[in-house]
Each structure stands twice: as structure tokens, then as C-alpha cells.
Design a protein around this motif. Structure first.
Motif, mmCIF file in Angstrom:
data_model
loop_
_atom_site.group_PDB
_atom_site.id
_atom_site.type_symbol
_atom_site.label_atom_id
_atom_site.label_comp_id
_atom_site.label_asym_id
_atom_site.label_seq_id
_atom_site.Cartn_x
_atom_site.Cartn_y
_atom_site.Cartn_z
ATOM 1 N N LEU A 1 0.908 -1.117 0.095
ATOM 2 C CA LEU A 1 0.064 0.040 -0.110
ATOM 3 C C LEU A 1 0.765 1.295 0.111
ATOM 4 C CD1 LEU A 1 -2.567 -0.958 2.768
ATOM 5 C CD2 LEU A 1 -2.936 -1.021 0.109
ATOM 6 N N ASP A 2 0.247 2.196 -0.300
ATOM 7 C CA ASP A 2 0.834 3.443 -0.047
ATOM 8 C C ASP A 2 1.013 3.778 1.340
ATOM 9 O OD1 ASP A 2 1.633 6.518 -1.288
ATOM 10 O OD2 ASP A 2 -0.026 6.722 0.860
ATOM 11 N N GLU B 1 -1.347 5.156 3.600
ATOM 12 C CA GLU B 1 -2.459 4.301 3.486
ATOM 13 C C GLU B 1 -2.378 3.125 4.375
ATOM 14 O OE1 GLU B 1 -4.760 4.809 -0.785
ATOM 15 O OE2 GLU B 1 -3.347 3.271 -0.402
ATOM 16 N N GLN C 1 -2.565 4.377 8.011
ATOM 17 C CA GLN C 1 -3.960 4.741 8.352
ATOM 18 C C GLN C 1 -4.517 3.305 8.688
ATOM 19 O OE1 GLN C 1 -6.328 6.850 5.708
ATOM 20 N NE2 GLN C 1 -8.342 6.395 6.754
ATOM 21 N N LEU C 2 -4.313 2.405 7.808
ATOM 22 C CA LEU C 2 -5.089 1.264 8.120
ATOM 23 C C LEU C 2 -4.458 0.386 9.263
ATOM 24 C CD1 LEU C 2 -6.796 -1.146 6.927
ATOM 25 C CD2 LEU C 2 -4.805 -2.152 5.624
#
Length: 242
Positions: free
Chosen positions: A117-118, A121, A124-125
Motif C-alpha cells: 500500500l501507499d 494508507e 492509516q489502516l
């Protein structure tokens, strides 16, 4: 331990009990170190041998003692101060093969998945997963029914929960801010290669505090993957909602 002397359910329970104690690689090494010393060892000696904070060494030793693998004797010191505890291995220590730590495999899978993922991101996840788990944990223990706590008192509860999960954490006030200082990371070397896992801890602290005290914001001020000696989670009150 003879597997044939136990029913399947009993053997599974015995394996689970032993793996919960010896699943930590540092704790395994500490047990072997104490076992090979005829006179045992103190927390201070273990701390020096493994380069640990003495509280972390004591945490591992007490965990082994509580599981019945070490016995504890109080030894009077020749110097002024409280007597020290000396830990010795019991005569009939464990001798079965330890099972694969599947939680380590799952963590490795999580870390590699987040890498795809970025970075923003992934951060955040990971925080969202930790936040959700922290809230569920706090509610399951009934903490949402007692919200009249000071920020420091709430943070001390969180530190106790983290310590029970291998972080050896404590809460403190430093330079007009509240923070949790963790002397040990149960994720081990995996965090060094995948530091995004630290975001799980941030979310976990945020989630518990949102139930125990109200909405808060937690941010990592320092972390072991950056080469620091401790993980420090600084906590500030926030009106932001999640």
C-alpha cells in the motif's frame, strides 16, 4: 512431557500453556541461561547478560516463575537495601518441542501486505485495526462505565494492559506532556524491517483511551526502529472524533 500419557485435549492444552510462555525468543534464552547456572540468577544479572532494562528482565523471570518453570528464593544482600530475588530452574523443566508461532507468520503476512500500500494508507489502516481492537478490549473490561478518570490515571491503565502483553510499559508526565514509555516490543525484529507495525500500537492506545477517558490523540515520539532505546507514545487531549 510424554504425549501418550495425556488425552488429545490435555496435550493440546499443555502445548498451548508452554508456547504462551516460551513463544518469546528472549524469554526462551533467559530460561536456558538460568537453567545452566547452578545457583540461578537475579533480575540484575539477567539484565546485564541480555542488555535489558532490569524491569524487563524481571517481567520475563516472573512470567517463567508463574508458569512453574523457575523457583524463586529471597536472598539477603550484603549491602543496604531490600533483599533480592534469585531465580532457579525447577528440576523437571519442559522438554517438548515448541510449536511454530503462527502469530509471527500472520504478523509477517500483515507487514508484507501493508508494504504493498501507499505508506500513508498503510499507516492509516494499521492505526484503524489497532484502534478498533483497543476499543473492543476496553469495552469488554467494562471501562466505558467509569469515565471519571484523570488523563494520567487513564494512561496508567493503558500501560498496565500493554505490559501484560509484553511491552513492559509505564505512564509518566514529562515536560508538560503525558506519555507511555515501553521498554520492550513483543513484535521483536519484525518491527525493524516493517516499522509500519508501530502504527498498530498507536491505534491500540488511541482506542483504549477513547473509551477510558474520551477522545485523545496519540503520536509516536520515538521508536526502536529508529535506533532509540525506548518506544515513547506521547498523548494529547483532542476534540477530534473517530
Amino acid at each position: 512431557m510424554d504425549a501418550g500419557s495425556l488425552p488429545p485435549s490435555g496435550f493440546a492444552a499443555a502445548v498451548s500453556a508452554i508456547s504462551s510462555v516460551f513463544g518469546d525468543s528472549t524469554r526462551r534464552e533467559i530460561y536456558l541461561y538460568v537453567r545452566q547456572r547452578e545457583d540461578g540468577a537475579t533480575a540484575a544479572e539477567v539484565a546485564r547478560e541480555f542488555g535489558l532494562h532490569q524491569n524487563v528482565a524481571r517481567h520475563h523471570l516472573d512470567k517463567l516463575a508463574a508458569a512453574g518453570h523457575l523457583e524463586v528464593a529471597t536472598v539477603k544482600s550484603s549491602r543496604a537495601g531490600r533483599p533480592s530475588k534469585r531465580y532457579r530452574a525447577v528440576a523437571d523443566g519442559p522438554n517438548i518441542e515448541l510449536p511454530i508461532r503462527y502469530d509471527d507468520l500472520l504478523l509477517d503476512l500483515l507487514a508484507k501486505s501493508l508494504e504493498r500500500l501507499d505508506p500513508a494508507e498503510a499507516q492509516q489502516l494499521a492505526e484503524e485495526v489497532g484502534f478498533s481492537y483497543g476499543r473492543s478490549l476496553a469495552k469488554a473490561m467494562g471501562w466505558d462505565e467509569q469515565r471519571s478518570r484523570s488523563p494520567l490515571a487513564a494512561l496508567r491503565i493503558v500501560a498496565e494492559v500493554l505490559t501484560a502483553r509484553g511491552f513492559a510499559a509505564h505512564a509518566e508526565r514529562s515536560k508538560q506532556r503525558l506519555q507511555i514509555v515501553s521498554e520492550n516490543c513483543p513484535f521483536g525484529d519484525l518491527v525493524v524491517s516493517h516499522p509500519v507495525i508501530c502504527a498498530l500500537d498507536i491505534g491500540l492506545v488511541q482506542g483504549m483511551l477513547s473509551v477510558i477517558h474520551g477522545d485523545t490523540h496519540a503520536a509516536i515520539a520515538a521508536s526502536r526502529p529508529m535506533g532509540d532505546r525506548h518506544c515513547v507514545t506521547a498523548v494529547e487531549a483532542s476534540t477530534a472524533s473517530r
